[in-house]
Design an enzyme around this catalytic site. Structure first.
Site, PDB file in Angstrom:
ATOM      1  N   GLU A 119       0.847  -1.191   0.000  1.00  0.00           N
ATOM      2  CA  GLU A 119       0.000   0.000   0.000  1.00  0.00           C
ATOM      3  C   GLU A 119       0.881   1.239   0.000  1.00  0.00           C
ATOM      4  OE1 GLU A 119      -4.112  -1.647   2.048  1.00  0.00           O
ATOM      5  OE2 GLU A 119      -2.889  -0.222   3.165  1.00  0.00           O
ATOM      6  N   HIS A 237      -9.455  10.136   2.565  1.00  0.00           N
ATOM      7  CA  HIS A 237      -9.041   9.078   1.642  1.00  0.00           C
ATOM      8  C   HIS A 237      -9.240   9.572   0.218  1.00  0.00           C
ATOM      9  CE1 HIS A 237      -8.500   5.195  -0.238  1.00  0.00           C
ATOM     10  NE2 HIS A 237      -8.146   4.703   0.940  1.00  0.00           N
ATOM     11  N   ARG A 284      -1.339   9.451   1.461  1.00  0.00           N
ATOM     12  CA  ARG A 284      -2.736   9.773   1.188  1.00  0.00           C
ATOM     13  C   ARG A 284      -2.996  11.278   1.079  1.00  0.00           C
ATOM     14  NH1 ARG A 284      -6.015   5.381   4.930  1.00  0.00           N
ATOM     15  NH2 ARG A 284      -5.623   3.596   3.582  1.00  0.00           N
ATOM     16  N   HIS A 345     -11.982  10.178   6.176  1.00  0.00           N
ATOM     17  CA  HIS A 345     -11.747   8.749   6.386  1.00  0.00           C
ATOM     18  C   HIS A 345     -11.273   8.384   7.790  1.00  0.00           C
ATOM     19  CE1 HIS A 345     -10.899   4.623   5.388  1.00  0.00           C
ATOM     20  NE2 HIS A 345      -9.596   4.776   5.579  1.00  0.00           N
ATOM     21  N   ARG A 380      -1.568   9.362   8.841  1.00  0.00           N
ATOM     22  CA  ARG A 380      -1.469   7.925   9.120  1.00  0.00           C
ATOM     23  C   ARG A 380      -0.926   7.135   7.929  1.00  0.00           C
ATOM     24  NH1 ARG A 380      -5.382   3.366   8.491  1.00  0.00           N
ATOM     25  NH2 ARG A 380      -6.600   4.830   7.269  1.00  0.00           N
TER      26      ARG A 380
END
Length: 540
Positions: A119, A237, A284, A345, A380
């Site tokens: 990811e 997100h 992100r 998100h 994060r």
């Protein structure tokens, strides 16, 4: 008022709350653990988690705790605590083993090894997943099954925690909760209390979070005097399924981009690498802003995620939930592009806790998205949240007081007064009015305190929130919806004040009037005990 006694009360029934209850029962042999949930076991932020859970496994020779910590700190934009990241990463493999023993069936590769995916912002493949793209649901179901079969754990659904019982010595002795079925408030007394109520996504008009994510635990902790941390950091997100008719946005997992999907604009041109060399696999916050900037540049709200170059059988097997959801809306992801847009998100801020889950109030703990350990910092790292919530829940289970509470309410005037006031209930506000105010708040936060912020918009948001608060009087109600709105208003105001106080751009907090990132990174804190001072938000 009815008063009930328990050894441990867990507020919230997501993965964090379920795991805390199970580990406390296993470690301390507690006989009467209570889980309070305002909905049912099936509804929480964590059970909606698609991508997976990050962990350094011994058999993964490409990975190491040091590398995981490095990736976490880099994503956190200067505010991730290295010691916290070290503790959580080191515990990962042990926790994964325990989850497997509890029935979590992580996906396996052709050699029957645990399958790992990549990811954004991770250096190597270290993301475990279950059910293809339904990791949170699979973990939640396995833990719920264990809880339901445990005679020492009681579950009380449709019961909203509304006020913590904190005495003159700043010690928590339980909580007042509203049972929506019987329309009554009940005092639940406990030796230790855990807040595991999830995040704040429903404060925003567009969110991947379920309806229950209304900042409840953070709000009641703040009202009780607990210190909050980094409340301006909300992760948006970049790729939520853009279908306007949906009430909440369906997440198109980061892992789809990890497998090779590309972002394209309205002219079907790839654009992500214009904004960052890592393209779709940048962090992100960068990808989210890239989408916003590209929408503005092309004067269109159309952005697509193209996964058609991924081998079709692998795509459908790896992402069955996403494939099915898109098919239900007329899109075959093996042949067609997915319309996407950013959505609120994950909340990086929350109740300040140690790596043992301890808050600034004695005998009050917090875990999961409602808490803030300084792991995530300003942004994060993908799939670190599920790891943090289970590690933290396991840690706090080692530190709660196993003794049966013998607290006598009459010995604390403060707690006696709290209980007394719930005998005078305000009449219920018209439900239609409550819903209209909720929707108004969500639009204010999305338009004026969302992805791209500035002083003018934030000050306007604060003004509008205060107008809503004046029209919403009282603190004791007879519906969950009213309590949710109360909590949303409290936390929305704190988020905006925190965003105003941080005059820089850092991680997910982006201000187009303060584009620079300050050289010295400082955390922001909100402490109700400091309200008599000039500034409620302070930095350290």
């Amino acid at each position: 008022m009815e008063i009930r006694h328990y050894s441990l009360i867990v507020i919230g029934s997501g993965i964090s709350g379920l795991y805390a209850a199970l580990r406390a029962n296993e470690r301390l042999k507690l006989k009467n653990v209570l889980i309070l949930t305002k909905s049912e076991l099936k509804e929480s932020n964590s059970t909606h988690a698609q991508g997976g859970i990050a962990s350094v496994l011994p058999e993964n020779k490409e990975d190491s705790v040091e590398l995981h910590v490095k990736d976490t700190i880099k994503a956190g934009a200067g505010l991730s605590d290295k010691k916290v990241a070290q503790v959580i990463s080191e515990r990962g493999a042990q926790i994964i083993d325990d989850l497997i023993q509890k029935g979590v069936m992580f996906d396996r590769d052709q050699n029957q090894h645990v399958a790992l995916t990549l990811e954004a912002a991770h250096s190597v493949r270290r993301i475990l997943h279950a059910g293809g793209d339904a990791t949170g649901r699979f973990i939640g179901q396995a833990l719920a099954k264990k809880v339901l079969s445990n005679k020492n754990i009681e579950i009380r659904p449709f019961t909203q925690a509304v006020e913590l019982l904190v005495d003159e010595q700043n010690t928590c002795h339980g909580v007042i909760a509203f049972d929506a079925k019987i329309k009554k408030h009940i005092a639940f007394i406990s030796g230790s209390t855990v807040i595991a109520t999830g995040g704040v996504g429903q404060i925003y008009a567009h969110t991947t979070n379920p309806d229950v994510a209304t900042a409840d635990g953070i709000a009641i902790a703040y009202n009780a005097g607990a210190k909050l941390q980094d409340m301006e950091f909300l992760q948006f997100h970049p790729t939520a399924f853009n279908i306007p008719q949906e009430k909440n946005s369906f997440l198109i997992s980061e892992a789809v981009r990890g497998e090779g999907a590309k972002l394209k604009n309205v002219y079907l041109k790839e654009f992500a690498k214009k904004y960052n060399e890592k393209g779709e696999l940048a962090s992100r916050d960068i990808v989210t802003r890239a989408i916003c900037f590209e929408m503005k540049a092309t004067k269109s709200d159309k952005i697509y995620l193209d996964a058609t170059q991924i081998e079709s059988k692998h795509l459908q097997k790896r992402f069955p939930s996403i494939s099915q959801k898109c098919l239900e809306n007329g899109i075959d992801i093996t042949k067609q592009m997915i319309p996407v847009s950013p959505a609120a998100h994950y909340f990086m801020g929350g109740i300040q806790v140690s790596t043992k889950g301890k808050t600034s109030i004695k005998n009050l703990f917090a875990s999961g998205e409602a808490s803030c350990t300084s792991l995530h910092g300003a942004n994060r790292l993908a799939s670190n949240s599920l790891l943090e919530c289970v590690v933290l829940s396991d840690e706090l289970a080692r530190n709660i007081d196993p003794k049966q509470p013998n607290f006598e309410i009459h010995k604390s005037n403060k707690i006696s007064n709290i209980i007394e006031k719930y005998k005078n209930i305000a009449p219920a506000i018209n439900q239609e009015k409550t819903e209209k105010m909720r929707q108004k708040l969500k639009e204010i936060m999305w338009n004026k305190a969302g992805i791209i912020k500035n002083e003018e918009k934030l000050q306007n948001a604060l003004f509008e929130i205060n107008k809503l608060k004046k029209n919403f009087k009282g603190s004791i109600f007879l519906s969950i919806e009213e309590y949710e709105l109360r909590n949303m208003l409290i936390i929305a105001e704190i988020i905006v004040k925190s965003a105003l106080a941080r005059k820089e751009s850092r991680g997910s907090h982006y201000r187009n009037d303060y584009l620079a990132t300050l050289q010295i990174a400082k955390h922001s804190y909100t402490d109700i005990s400091r309200k008599d001072q000039e500034d409620e938000i302070y930095f350290e």
